[in-house]
Structures are given as structure tokens and as C-alpha cells.
Design a protein around this motif. Structure first.
Motif, short mmCIF file in Angstrom:
data_model
loop_
_atom_site.label_atom_id
_atom_site.label_comp_id
_atom_site.label_asym_id
_atom_site.label_seq_id
_atom_site.Cartn_x
_atom_site.Cartn_y
_atom_site.Cartn_z
N LEU A 91 -51.48 5.41 16.00
CA LEU A 91 -51.26 6.06 14.71
C LEU A 91 -51.29 5.01 13.60
CD1 LEU A 91 -48.36 8.49 15.64
CD2 LEU A 91 -50.79 8.99 15.45
N GLY A 149 -52.19 8.22 4.12
CA GLY A 149 -52.13 9.67 3.99
C GLY A 149 -53.10 10.17 2.96
N ILE A 184 -51.82 20.75 10.62
CA ILE A 184 -52.55 19.57 10.20
C ILE A 184 -51.54 18.51 9.74
CG2 ILE A 184 -54.19 18.63 8.54
CD1 ILE A 184 -55.61 21.34 8.59
N GLU A 185 -51.59 17.37 10.41
CA GLU A 185 -50.70 16.25 10.06
C GLU A 185 -51.42 15.42 9.00
OE1 GLU A 185 -50.04 12.54 9.56
OE2 GLU A 185 -51.36 12.69 11.28
N LYS A 243 -45.97 10.42 11.16
CA LYS A 243 -47.00 11.05 12.00
C LYS A 243 -46.47 11.26 13.41
CE LYS A 243 -50.78 8.87 9.42
NZ LYS A 243 -51.70 9.94 9.04
N ILE A 270 -45.80 14.87 15.41
CA ILE A 270 -46.48 15.19 16.67
C ILE A 270 -45.45 15.48 17.76
CG2 ILE A 270 -47.97 14.26 18.49
CD1 ILE A 270 -49.33 12.59 16.19
N ILE A 277 -52.72 20.61 17.01
CA ILE A 277 -52.34 19.71 15.91
C ILE A 277 -53.54 18.83 15.59
CG2 ILE A 277 -50.66 18.02 15.09
CD1 ILE A 277 -48.91 18.79 17.49
N CYS A 293 -54.72 15.56 13.57
CA CYS A 293 -54.13 14.36 12.96
C CYS A 293 -55.26 13.51 12.37
CB CYS A 293 -53.38 13.53 13.98
SG CYS A 293 -52.14 14.45 14.87
N SER A 295 -55.92 9.60 9.99
CA SER A 295 -55.39 8.48 9.24
C SER A 295 -56.11 8.41 7.91
CB SER A 295 -55.58 7.18 10.00
OG SER A 295 -54.65 7.12 11.05
#
Lengths: 68, 166
Positions: A64, A68, B114-115, B123, B127, B139, B141, B143
Motif C-alpha cells: 500500500l 490519495g 472504492i478506497e 488504506k 481494507i 473493494i 484500491c 495509490s
């Protein structure tokens, strides 16, 4: 008998009692923010040292990245 | 203009499905604001969007806000902009910081989540929280694109650094 697992698509040797943390060490995954799934099941971060990986498992490790 | 006049020339197969869909979006920044705007244009029936932040000038290079909206809560500015494009969408917006308590309450009805958060911590929290409460929920995701020049944000770089320092 399966003696391998898949980690992010790569075949890797499996050992009895192998934990999520062992797998991360094996892959040299040191990124601090990961999401780990074993055969589609999420492993909470607090369980990395105790959760064992079954032989033949499909392990997914998502990195991750902030932004954003 | 009537609703059917507004939604003219839409895909006869996909559009009815999209009209029935509820999409949850967590975060209304570079990812979330643009995703929300595009899904609204596409004709998704309902969006649920949350963000705790306000619009700032530095957001304007990539986020779906206008200069005269600086200082407004992002979800409020986003709702204004979406309604100017598509007045027929159902919008639930929450000016809150999402956490493990409020995510299940606000997003229990979504078909897709939607993340679109900023920090990696948030994040991961989203999740884990969604996977625990809604195991079958899809989901999505991503960046984002903010401050990409900060090289320490890339995982390969972080790995090299930790390998060297170790």
C-alpha cells in the motif's frame, strides 16, 4: 504432496509451520504497510507472526503506497 | 429537462445496471473527487462519499474542485460540482474522518467500495475493516498521485533503504 506455495505469482518452497512473517522474510518484503491474503482470506497485521500458511497456498501480498 | 431526456443515448445494457448501483467512495481527494465525478457522469444511481478535509489551493492541480471552493468541506464542494453535471444522482456525503466504527454504518449498503484515501495506514484500515464486516464486498484500491516527487514513498525505495540500514 505440495511442497510449494505461490507468493504474488512466484512459486516458493513451503516448510511445515511456515508463518506469514516467514514468507515476508523469504520474499524480502520489508515495506511497512502491507495487506496479506492467504487463499483469498485476509490475515490481520497482528497475526503475521502466528498465522501459518498451508502447503499449496496462494499468498497475495499487496503493497500500500500513500497518495490519495 | 426530464430524467429520461438527461440520460439519453446511454448503453441499453449497462446503464440500467449502473442506475441500480450504489458505489461507496472513501476519500474525496485526488482519487475520490475525480472518481465520484466520473461515476456521476456515467450514470451510477447512488454515491456515498466521505472526507474530513477542506479544499485547499494545492488541491487544484488534480482534484475536481474550483478556486472559489477553497475552504469548503471537500464533500460539500464535490456535491455542488456533481449536481451541476448530473442532478439526478442520489448523493450521500459525510464530512467525517472515516474509522472502523463509522465505515460499517455509512457503507453497509454499497455494491462496490472504492478506497481513495491518502495515507497507507488509512488504506490498510479500510481494507481490513471492510473485509471483516463485508467479506464478499468488492473493494477497489489505488495509490494516488500527490507529492510523487517524494521518492521515499515508493516501496522499492523503502526496501532498499531498510536493507541498507539493516
Amino acid at each position: 504432496m505440495d511442497t510449494q506455495i505461490t507468493i504474488n505469482g512466484h512459486l516458493k518452497p513451503w516448510t511445515e509451520g511456515m508463518t506469514v512473517q516467514d514468507a515476508l522474510n523469504l520474499m524480502n518484503y520489508t515495506f511497512r504497510m502491507l495487506v496479506v491474503k492467504i487463499n483469498g482470506e485476509l490475515v490481520p497485521r497482528k497475526d503475521y507472526a502466528s498465522a501459518t500458511i498451508p502447503a499449496g497456498a496462494d499468498v497475495m501480498v499487496i503493497h500500500l503506497i500513500s497518495g490519495g | 429537462m426530464t430524467k429520461s431526456e438527461y440520460f439519453c443515448e446511454r448503453d441499453p445494457k449497462a446503464f440500467p445496471l449502473w442506475q441500480k448501483a450504489t458505489v461507496g467512495i472513501a476519500g474525496a481527494g485526488g482519487l475520490g473527487s475525480n472518481i465520484a465525478m466520473l461515476l456521476a457522469r456515467a450514470g451510477i444511481g447512488k454515491l456515498i462519499v466521505s472526507d474530513f478535509d477542506v479544499v485547499s489551493v494545492s488541491n487544484l492541480n488534480r482534484q475536481a474542485f474550483n478556486l472559489d471552493q477553497v475552504g469548503l468541506p471537500k464533500v460539500e464542494a464535490l456535491a455542488q460540482n456533481i449536481r451541476r453535471v448530473n442532478p439526478y444522482i442520489e448523493l450521500d456525503t459525510y464530512n467525517v474522518r472515516l474509522d472502523e466504527e463509522n465505515i460499517p454504518k455509512l457503507y453497509h449498503s454499497v455494491d462496490i467500495m472504492i478506497e481513495a484515501f491518502d495515507t497507507a495506514n488509512a488504506k490498510a484500515m479500510l481494507i481490513e475493516c471492510c473485509t471483516r464486516h463485508f467479506p464478499d464486498l468488492e473493494i477497489i484500491c489505488a495509490s494516488g498521485l500527490s507529492r510523487l516527487w517524494q521518492r521515499g514513498r515508493y516501496p522499492d525505495h523503502a526496501q532498499r533503504k531498510s536493507a541498507h540500514s539493516g
